[in-house]
Design an enzyme around this catalytic site. Structure first.
Site, PDB file in Angstrom:
ATOM      1  N   GLU A 104       0.851  -1.198   0.000  1.00 45.49           N
ATOM      2  CA  GLU A 104       0.000   0.000   0.000  1.00 45.49           C
ATOM      3  C   GLU A 104       0.886   1.247   0.000  1.00 45.49           C
ATOM      4  OE1 GLU A 104      -2.382   1.647  -0.776  1.00 45.49           O
ATOM      5  OE2 GLU A 104      -4.100   1.191   0.486  1.00 45.49           O
ATOM      6  N   ASP A 105       0.352   2.347  -0.521  1.00 45.04           N
ATOM      7  CA  ASP A 105       1.129   3.593  -0.501  1.00 45.04           C
ATOM      8  C   ASP A 105       1.067   4.258   0.872  1.00 45.04           C
ATOM      9  OD1 ASP A 105      -1.561   4.278  -0.748  1.00 45.04           O
ATOM     10  OD2 ASP A 105      -1.276   5.722  -2.350  1.00 45.04           O
ATOM     11  N   ASP A 108      -3.935   5.623   6.374  1.00 45.59           N
ATOM     12  CA  ASP A 108      -4.380   6.862   7.020  1.00 45.59           C
ATOM     13  C   ASP A 108      -5.386   6.490   8.118  1.00 45.59           C
ATOM     14  OD1 ASP A 108      -4.932   9.558   7.451  1.00 45.59           O
ATOM     15  OD2 ASP A 108      -6.291   9.715   5.760  1.00 45.59           O
ATOM     16  N   PHE A 157      -1.468  16.099   4.478  1.00 44.20           N
ATOM     17  CA  PHE A 157      -1.678  15.566   3.132  1.00 44.20           C
ATOM     18  C   PHE A 157      -0.385  15.632   2.328  1.00 44.20           C
ATOM     19  CE2 PHE A 157      -2.973  15.712  -1.322  1.00 44.20           C
ATOM     20  CZ  PHE A 157      -3.710  14.536  -1.366  1.00 44.20           C
ATOM     21  N   ARG A 170       1.648  12.092  -9.614  1.00 40.60           N
ATOM     22  CA  ARG A 170       2.171  10.784  -9.181  1.00 40.60           C
ATOM     23  C   ARG A 170       3.619  10.605  -9.636  1.00 40.60           C
ATOM     24  NH1 ARG A 170      -2.179   7.733  -7.336  1.00 40.60           N
ATOM     25  NH2 ARG A 170      -4.164   8.038  -8.405  1.00 40.60           N
TER      26      ARG A 170
END
Ligand code: 5GP
Length: 181
Positions: A104-105, A108, A157, A170
């Site tokens: 996963e990136d 959160d 963020f 990206r």
């Protein structure tokens, strides 16, 4: 001069540089290599955000027998979680009996991670591991704990190295954080 990125009327400043990302990706890859010695895991890259991390991580592991497949979930719109996790590309069928490692990136709230692990367990894998590039432990609504984390960060963020703002940026090699003033 400091590199600044402007996108959709927002300003982002450098946060984690490419060289530091490479170092931590390499550390996580060797932890996985050590823990999965003698096994041939199936990596499951979560699209779209994790594709850059997954490409680097997979090559760093040097695990030639491992495989990679892709899933797609969506919970974010703009800069915030909608709290509603949708599966857009489903899990592959050949999961039963395999040692699966989700890539996963960012974790959160942990809602996406929890949903994925639950969906995956229904397919009877031998084991489920979870590696994430970034983890925001303070934002957790679930208490979900990834097994491998490249960076723990504050709940702000961020973009770059695969992470987007409404589909953009990206491509950035470094990770940037939103500028708050
Ligand atoms: P969760 O379900 O844990 O709240 O959110 C996980 C997903 O939200 C990530 O896979 C990613 O797509 C998105 N996300 C969470 N935080 C950020 C962030 O700081 N930047 C970006 N670009 N996406 C984020």
């Amino acid at each position: 001069m400091e590199k600044i990125v402007k996108v959709n009327g927002m300003t982002f400043v450098p946060f984690i540089e490419e060289a530091e990302i490479r170092k931590q990706v390499s550390r996580v890859a060797s932890e996985i290599r050590r823990d999965y010695e003698g096994k041939t895991p199936l990596f499951l890259c979560v699209l779209n955000g994790a594709f850059v991390f997954a490409a680097d991580l997979l090559r760093e592991t040097g695990m030639n027998e491992s495989e990679i497949s892709f899933v797609r979930y969506k919970s974010y719109e703009g800069t915030g979680s909608t709290g509603n996790v949708k599966q857009l590309i489903g899990l592959p069928d050949d999961i039963e009996g395999k040692d699966v490692i989700i890539i996963e990136d960012i974790v959160d709230t942990g809602l996406t991670a929890e949903k994925m692990v639950a969906d995956l367990r229904e397919k009877n894998p031998a084991s489920v591991g979870f590696v994430t590039l970034l983890h925001k432990p303070v934002s957790s609504k679930t208490g979900f704990k990834p097994d491998y984390v490249a960076f723990e960060i504050d709940p702000r963020f961020i973009i770059g190295y695969g992470l987007d703002l409404d589909g953009k940026v990206r491509n950035l090699r470094d990770i940037y954080v939103i500028k708050e003033d």
